[in-house]
Design a protein around this motif. Structure first.
Motif, PDB file in Angstrom:
ATOM      1  N   GLU A   1      48.918  53.420  54.428  1.00  0.00           N
ATOM      2  CA  GLU A   1      49.280  53.571  53.012  1.00  0.00           C
ATOM      3  C   GLU A   1      50.113  54.825  52.798  1.00  0.00           C
ATOM      4  N   ALA A   2      49.786  55.898  53.495  1.00  0.00           N
ATOM      5  CA  ALA A   2      50.554  57.147  53.341  1.00  0.00           C
ATOM      6  C   ALA A   2      52.004  56.943  53.786  1.00  0.00           C
ATOM      7  N   ASP A   3      52.150  56.268  54.926  1.00  0.00           N
ATOM      8  CA  ASP A   3      53.510  55.977  55.397  1.00  0.00           C
ATOM      9  C   ASP A   3      54.236  55.040  54.434  1.00  0.00           C
ATOM     10  N   ALA A   4      53.484  54.128  53.810  1.00  0.00           N
ATOM     11  CA  ALA A   4      54.087  53.198  52.863  1.00  0.00           C
ATOM     12  C   ALA A   4      54.625  53.931  51.643  1.00  0.00           C
ATOM     13  N   VAL A   5      53.871  54.885  51.150  1.00  0.00           N
ATOM     14  CA  VAL A   5      54.330  55.682  49.998  1.00  0.00           C
ATOM     15  C   VAL A   5      55.606  56.453  50.362  1.00  0.00           C
ATOM     16  N   ALA A   6      55.597  57.067  51.552  1.00  0.00           N
ATOM     17  CA  ALA A   6      56.783  57.822  51.997  1.00  0.00           C
ATOM     18  C   ALA A   6      57.980  56.890  52.180  1.00  0.00           C
ATOM     19  N   ALA A   7      57.728  55.691  52.697  1.00  0.00           N
ATOM     20  CA  ALA A   7      58.819  54.729  52.912  1.00  0.00           C
ATOM     21  C   ALA A   7      59.394  54.280  51.575  1.00  0.00           C
ATOM     22  N   TYR A   8      58.510  54.062  50.573  1.00  0.00           N
ATOM     23  CA  TYR A   8      59.002  53.679  49.248  1.00  0.00           C
ATOM     24  C   TYR A   8      59.894  54.769  48.670  1.00  0.00           C
ATOM     25  N   GLU A   9      59.437  56.009  48.739  1.00  0.00           N
ATOM     26  CA  GLU A   9      60.214  57.117  48.174  1.00  0.00           C
ATOM     27  C   GLU A   9      61.564  57.261  48.875  1.00  0.00           C
ATOM     28  N   HIS A  10      61.590  56.991  50.177  1.00  0.00           N
ATOM     29  CA  HIS A  10      62.847  57.053  50.932  1.00  0.00           C
ATOM     30  C   HIS A  10      63.816  55.963  50.448  1.00  0.00           C
ATOM     31  N   ALA A  11      63.317  54.744  50.251  1.00  0.00           N
ATOM     32  CA  ALA A  11      64.164  53.637  49.799  1.00  0.00           C
ATOM     33  C   ALA A  11      64.588  53.818  48.352  1.00  0.00           C
ATOM     34  N   ALA A  12      63.696  54.408  47.531  1.00  0.00           N
ATOM     35  CA  ALA A  12      63.986  54.571  46.104  1.00  0.00           C
ATOM     36  C   ALA A  12      65.135  55.541  45.851  1.00  0.00           C
ATOM     37  N   LYS A  13      65.487  56.358  46.836  1.00  0.00           N
ATOM     38  CA  LYS A  13      66.643  57.254  46.690  1.00  0.00           C
ATOM     39  C   LYS A  13      67.958  56.458  46.670  1.00  0.00           C
ATOM     40  N   ILE A  14      67.897  55.267  47.235  1.00  0.00           N
ATOM     41  CA  ILE A  14      69.089  54.424  47.314  1.00  0.00           C
ATOM     42  C   ILE A  14      69.146  53.429  46.166  1.00  0.00           C
ATOM     43  N   SER A  15      67.992  52.866  45.818  1.00  0.00           N
ATOM     44  CA  SER A  15      67.951  51.803  44.819  1.00  0.00           C
ATOM     45  C   SER A  15      66.678  51.912  43.982  1.00  0.00           C
ATOM     46  N   TYR A  16      66.826  51.650  42.674  1.00  0.00           N
ATOM     47  CA  TYR A  16      65.668  51.674  41.771  1.00  0.00           C
ATOM     48  C   TYR A  16      64.637  50.642  42.191  1.00  0.00           C
ATOM     49  N   LYS A  17      65.137  49.467  42.600  1.00  0.00           N
ATOM     50  CA  LYS A  17      64.233  48.428  43.063  1.00  0.00           C
ATOM     51  C   LYS A  17      64.136  48.452  44.580  1.00  0.00           C
ATOM     52  N   VAL A  18      62.909  48.300  45.103  1.00  0.00           N
ATOM     53  CA  VAL A  18      62.664  48.368  46.541  1.00  0.00           C
ATOM     54  C   VAL A  18      61.962  47.086  46.993  1.00  0.00           C
ATOM     55  N   ILE A  19      62.494  46.496  48.061  1.00  0.00           N
ATOM     56  CA  ILE A  19      61.900  45.288  48.627  1.00  0.00           C
ATOM     57  C   ILE A  19      60.862  45.692  49.667  1.00  0.00           C
ATOM     58  N   VAL A  20      59.701  45.081  49.581  1.00  0.00           N
ATOM     59  CA  VAL A  20      58.660  45.262  50.593  1.00  0.00           C
ATOM     60  C   VAL A  20      58.439  43.907  51.254  1.00  0.00           C
ATOM     61  N   GLU A  21      58.580  43.858  52.561  1.00  0.00           N
ATOM     62  CA  GLU A  21      58.475  42.592  53.280  1.00  0.00           C
ATOM     63  C   GLU A  21      57.513  42.728  54.453  1.00  0.00           C
ATOM     64  N   GLN A  22      57.061  41.582  54.871  1.00  0.00           N
ATOM     65  CA  GLN A  22      56.257  41.508  56.086  1.00  0.00           C
ATOM     66  C   GLN A  22      57.132  41.929  57.272  1.00  0.00           C
ATOM     67  N   TYR A  23      56.612  42.778  58.128  1.00  0.00           N
ATOM     68  CA  TYR A  23      57.358  43.198  59.312  1.00  0.00           C
ATOM     69  C   TYR A  23      57.213  42.113  60.370  1.00  0.00           C
ATOM     70  N   ILE A  24      58.328  41.531  60.685  1.00  0.00           N
ATOM     71  CA  ILE A  24      58.340  40.434  61.656  1.00  0.00           C
ATOM     72  C   ILE A  24      58.691  41.001  63.029  1.00  0.00           C
ATOM     73  N   THR A  25      57.882  40.708  64.000  1.00  0.00           N
ATOM     74  CA  THR A  25      58.193  41.160  65.359  1.00  0.00           C
ATOM     75  C   THR A  25      59.173  40.196  65.999  1.00  0.00           C
ATOM     76  N   GLY A  26      59.985  40.721  66.840  1.00  0.00           N
ATOM     77  CA  GLY A  26      60.991  39.910  67.510  1.00  0.00           C
ATOM     78  C   GLY A  26      62.260  40.725  67.695  1.00  0.00           C
ATOM     79  N   TYR A  27      63.339  40.040  67.848  1.00  0.00           N
ATOM     80  CA  TYR A  27      64.621  40.717  68.071  1.00  0.00           C
ATOM     81  C   TYR A  27      65.525  40.561  66.854  1.00  0.00           C
ATOM     82  N   ASP A  28      66.402  41.529  66.699  1.00  0.00           N
ATOM     83  CA  ASP A  28      67.319  41.570  65.557  1.00  0.00           C
ATOM     84  C   ASP A  28      68.630  40.877  65.946  1.00  0.00           C
ATOM     85  N   PHE A  29      68.942  39.787  65.265  1.00  0.00           N
ATOM     86  CA  PHE A  29      70.174  39.048  65.536  1.00  0.00           C
ATOM     87  C   PHE A  29      71.089  39.080  64.315  1.00  0.00           C
TER      88      PHE A  29
END
Length: 875
Positions: A274-302
């Motif tokens: 939860e602490a990391d989640a709060v920090a991650a939200y604040e980091h994203a909120a510097k870019i955009s008022y709205k922040v998307i939170v998604e399930q972290y999917i394991t695998g490769y980035d294509f």
């Protein structure tokens, strides 16, 4: 040594038709003119030590080390500076290779010419090369690496990005012209009505609605989900209070990213607390008022790229990382990785240097690592959370391994969102299996996706994705060009340009043309002034309404920056006479012919050069031309014409009072000379030459002779149609003519016309131009004395380094050398001179003003005409 001037050439030029991007530096060697390199103690040794890579320069010996051989034997410093300028650009990641150094007519002053890739870097290289050479002469230390780094930074700030650049390079390969429209990534492909524009990888076909949808990640996900496209589970939050709700609904691990972010900014992945989640939200909120939170999917980035609804490339992306060896720290491993020759500053190489930022430190902190940590052998440590190549990531091409169902899904996504160029981010174990079977999901859909990972992957086959963009913008059968007829020469350029434009317009085209008095589209003046350079040409070629360009192309623009177009369909050279000699290292007619021949040499191979057979310099450059040649002549028995037509050539001649096209032995009469208004009843030879040139150019393009005939009959010389070209104004007791003649050949043309004028008093108003040679100014005076009974000298403008008194004195010398008793007076201002000439007029007087400021003279005379009609004329 002193740099006198640096010019940036951007089109075909006097040094090269093919190499359009050249720096021309005028360099005064001063005392170094007397010191070749073999007379400077230790110069070669210092040069070799500072720039050992100059060994690759073959120079005139034609072998590696050839340039060094020249230095040892003794060469001049201008030659050395040329090679230094080329080499330091190469060391900064911009390999060029072409250079020339030539001495001017001024002793010790050289033109140092070399190629550039980026304009500002080229100028910097010129200045830097001189400083480096001076330091080597003086045996002083020089920080070469600082200059090279500065050139890299200039390049990255000014160059087209890799995606934009790849499209431009593909356009060049397809012979599609292009113009950069700003200092960013807005580019025009093609000319006139056939142009298309794009910015980065968004084209004028890109839907603004589709871009809005793709920019809104929440909206994109909703639309894809409604169409049964597998997407990651997630919600959008707008405050830190929403973090707990996101954790409850989705569960760990999580991904946080700004709703309107791009290039990986503000993203945090694999959030577990939860602490990391709060920090991650604040980091994203510097870019955009709205922040998307998604399930972290394991695998490769294509990343899958779809262009024009067809999948064209796919890449596996890996964030920047290092592999531990059990010995080196993470910092040392990053430094080692950055020594990979594939990595470079910005976009100069396949891979980008890995930098250390907040994202790096946060990732390491989550693992309990620092930059001083020594990872275990073979341990993969990520130092960036996203796989962007611009932050040091790598890519592997997997285009040939994508499952057909995944291809179908991706092409369907591009239609659902509506993007013509579409980048689809997928997280999956692989793309060889359907996403519906291996649990893969679509993470994002990107407008303006980067091409770099596809055109230069770290591994695998490069894909020419730019080619698919060009296929979409210019499908088979669609032209990127419009016809271009370029006109150059000493005299007659503007009239010939206007007449050709008149013929083209009368044949149903929307014509844009440039002249010495302005830029016109369909006879509507767009800009006023002397518009005969490359900027004016580009003005027409940028106009999306123009479908035919007729471009007057003067000496000055060619010398300053080259032509404003790559090649033309027809190039016309009216004549090559003495004018502007002694300027810009052009001292003879041969020099001037070399300048004018740039237009002829830019004619495409199956195009036509139209040349004056009565002018030996035109004939000479015609003999060297690499295109079809047609000649025109006032004399049907001109031996050049005779020989040319015997070989089946095409010509325009004046025969038996007709303007005639001759093809081999056949003659096609177009119209009687006396019925063409521009020839003033067939009394003005130089106007007949202009008609011949225009008629021949129009015929060669393919216009019918009957249509050309009609245009010749309807082109009326006047202040409106041909401003400053023998404009004659009728008054009750006298006539007043204004002409732009400003050199001996032009004056002689007026002299021939005046022989046909029956007048008891011929008054001339003349002026000189300060940047001509003394003898040229005197010659104007001599010719004036032969054609006028009384002369008024005026000189208020165009002094160009001289005084008015000096110019007037030279004109008087010329006049009095012909007739010591000629009536002459000086009235400095043109308006006053015109008024005074009119006051001297008696019935039948013919006044001629050879004016350098046409608009002022025409307006003044027209005002007097209006006053006479209203009964107010009083001089």
């Amino acid at each position: 040594m002193k740099i006198e001037n640096i010019q940036v050439l951007r089109g075909p030029n006097i040094w090269s038709i093919r190499r359009k991007k050249l720096i021309q530096m005028r360099l005064d060697l001063q005392e170094m003119e007397h010191k070749p390199t073999n007379e400077i103690d230790g110069f070669y040794e210092r040069l070799e030590k500072l720039l050992p890579s100059l060994y690759t320069h073959r120079c005139s010996p034609g072998v590696p080390g050839g340039f060094f051989q020249r230095v040892i034997a003794g060469t001049w410093m201008g030659h050395v500076i040329e090679h230094i300028a080329l080499e330091i650009q190469t060391l900064a990641g911009m390999d060029t290779g072409f250079g020339r150094t030539r001495e001017t007519k001024t002793k010790g002053v050289y033109n140092v010419v070399f190629a550039y890739l980026e304009e500002k870097v080229g100028v910097f290289a010129a200045e830097s090369a001189v400083k480096i050479a001076q330091a080597l002469i003086n045996s002083e230390e020089y920080d070469l690496e600082a200059d090279i780094q500065q050139m890299r930074e200039i390049r990255e700030n000014t160059r087209l990005g890799p995606s934009t650049g790849s499209i431009v390079e593909e356009a060049i390969a397809r012979d599609i012209p292009w113009i950069r429209l700003n200092n960013q990534s807005l580019v025009q492909l093609g000319y006139g009505k056939n142009q298309v524009r794009f910015r980065a990888t968004m084209t004028e076909k890109t839907s603004s609605i589709a871009v809005d949808i793709a920019s809104n990640k929440d909206e994109t996900k909703r639309m894809l989900q409604e169409q049964a496209i597998p997407v990651a589970k997630g919600i959008t939050i707008t405050s830190v209070d929403g973090v707990a709700d996101a954790i409850r609904k989705i569960g760990f691990p999580l991904v946080f990213k700004p709703l309107n972010g791009n290039h990986g900014r503000g993203i945090s992945i694999n959030i577990q607390t939860e602490a990391d989640a709060v920090a991650a939200y604040e980091h994203a909120a510097k870019i955009s008022y709205k922040v998307i939170v998604e399930q972290y999917i394991t695998g490769y980035d294509f990343r899958v790229l779809v262009i024009d609804n067809k999948m064209v490339a796919a890449a596996l992306r890996d964030p920047a990382h290092v592999i531990g060896d059990g010995i080196l720290t993470i910092q040392e491993l990053i430094d080692k990785e950055n020594t990979d020759p594939r990595r470079g500053y910005g976009h100069e190489n396949v891979l980008t240097l890995i930098g250390i930022d907040r994202d790096t430190l946060d990732l390491l902190e989550k693992k309990g690592y620092t930059l001083e940590t020594v990872p275990a052998k073979d341990e993969k440590v990520f130092v960036k959370s996203t796989a962007n190549l611009s932050t040091g990531g790598t890519s592997v091409d997997v285009t040939d391994h994508v499952h057909p169902q995944n291809i179908f899904i991706c092409e369907r996504i591009s239609k659902i969102i509506g993007l013509d160029i579409c980048g689809i981010d997928i997280m999956a174990k692989n793309l060889t299996e359907p996403l519906t079977e291996n649990g893969g999901v679509v993470l994002e859909v990107n407008a303006a996706p980067g091409f770099r990972m596809h055109i230069a992957p770290s591994e695998g086959l490069p894909r020419n994705v730019a080619g698919h963009v060009l296929d979409m913008l210019y499908p088979t059968g669609k032209s990127a060009r419009i016809p271009i007829i370029a006109i150059t020469g000493t005299n007659g350029k503007t009239t010939t340009t206007r007449l050709i434009a008149h013929i083209v317009k009368n044949n149903g085209h929307r014509v844009g043309f440039t002249t010495s008095d302005g830029i016109y589209v369909q006879n509507n003046m767009m800009l006023k002034g002397d518009t005969t350079g490359p900027v004016s040409s580009e003005f027409i070629l940028k106009d999306p309404t123009v479908d035919f360009a007729v471009l007057e192309t003067a000496r000055g623009g060619i010398l300053r920056s080259g032509l404003g177009f790559g090649f033309c369909d027809i190039g016309v050279v009216t004549n090559i006479q003495e004018d502007h000699l002694g300027l810009s290292d052009i001292h003879s007619l041969d020099d001037l012919a070399r300048v004018k021949s740039v237009v002829l040499n830019s004619v495409k191979k199956d195009g036509w050069g139209v040349l004056n057979a009565d002018n030996e310099h035109c004939v000479r450059i015609g003999n060297k031309a690499d295109c079809n040649i047609a000649y025109f002549s006032l004399n049907e028995n001109n031996p050049i014409i005779k020989s040319h037509c015997r070989k089946g050539g095409i010509a325009a001649i004046c025969e038996n009072g007709f303007i005639t096209i001759q093809k081999g032995d056949w003659k096609i009469r177009v119209q009687r000379t006396i019925l063409i208004p521009l020839t003033f009843g067939g009394t003005v030879p130089f106007m007949i030459e202009n008609v011949l040139a225009a008629t021949l150019a129009a015929f060669l393009w393919g216009f019918k002779t009957e249509d050309i005939k009609m245009s010749l009959e309807t082109f009326i010389p006047s202040a409106a149609q041909t401003p400053g070209r023998m404009n004659i104004f009728e008054f009750r007791d006298f006539r007043f003519m204004i002409d732009f003649a400003h050199n001996p050949d032009g004056y002689n043309g007026i002299k021939e016309f005046l022989k046909h004028i029956d007048s008891p008093l011929k008054i001339g108003i003349i002026a000189g131009t300060g940047d001509r040679r003394d003898d040229d100014i005197r010659e104007l005076g001599k010719i004036s004395a032969e054609m006028f009974d009384y002369i008024i000298l005026r000189q208020e403008k165009h002094l160009r380094g001289r005084t008015a008194e000096n110019i007037i004195s030279l004109l008087k010398e010329g006049i009095y050398s012909v007739d010591p008793d000629k009536g002459v007076e000086v009235i400095p201002k043109e308006v006053d001179a015109i008024k005074h000439a009119m006051s001297l007029a008696k019935p039948g007087t013919f006044i001629t003003a050879l004016s350098d400021v046409i608009d002022n003279a025409i307006e003044t005379v027209q005002n007097y005409q209006e006053q006479e009609r209203n009964g107010l004329f009083n001089v």
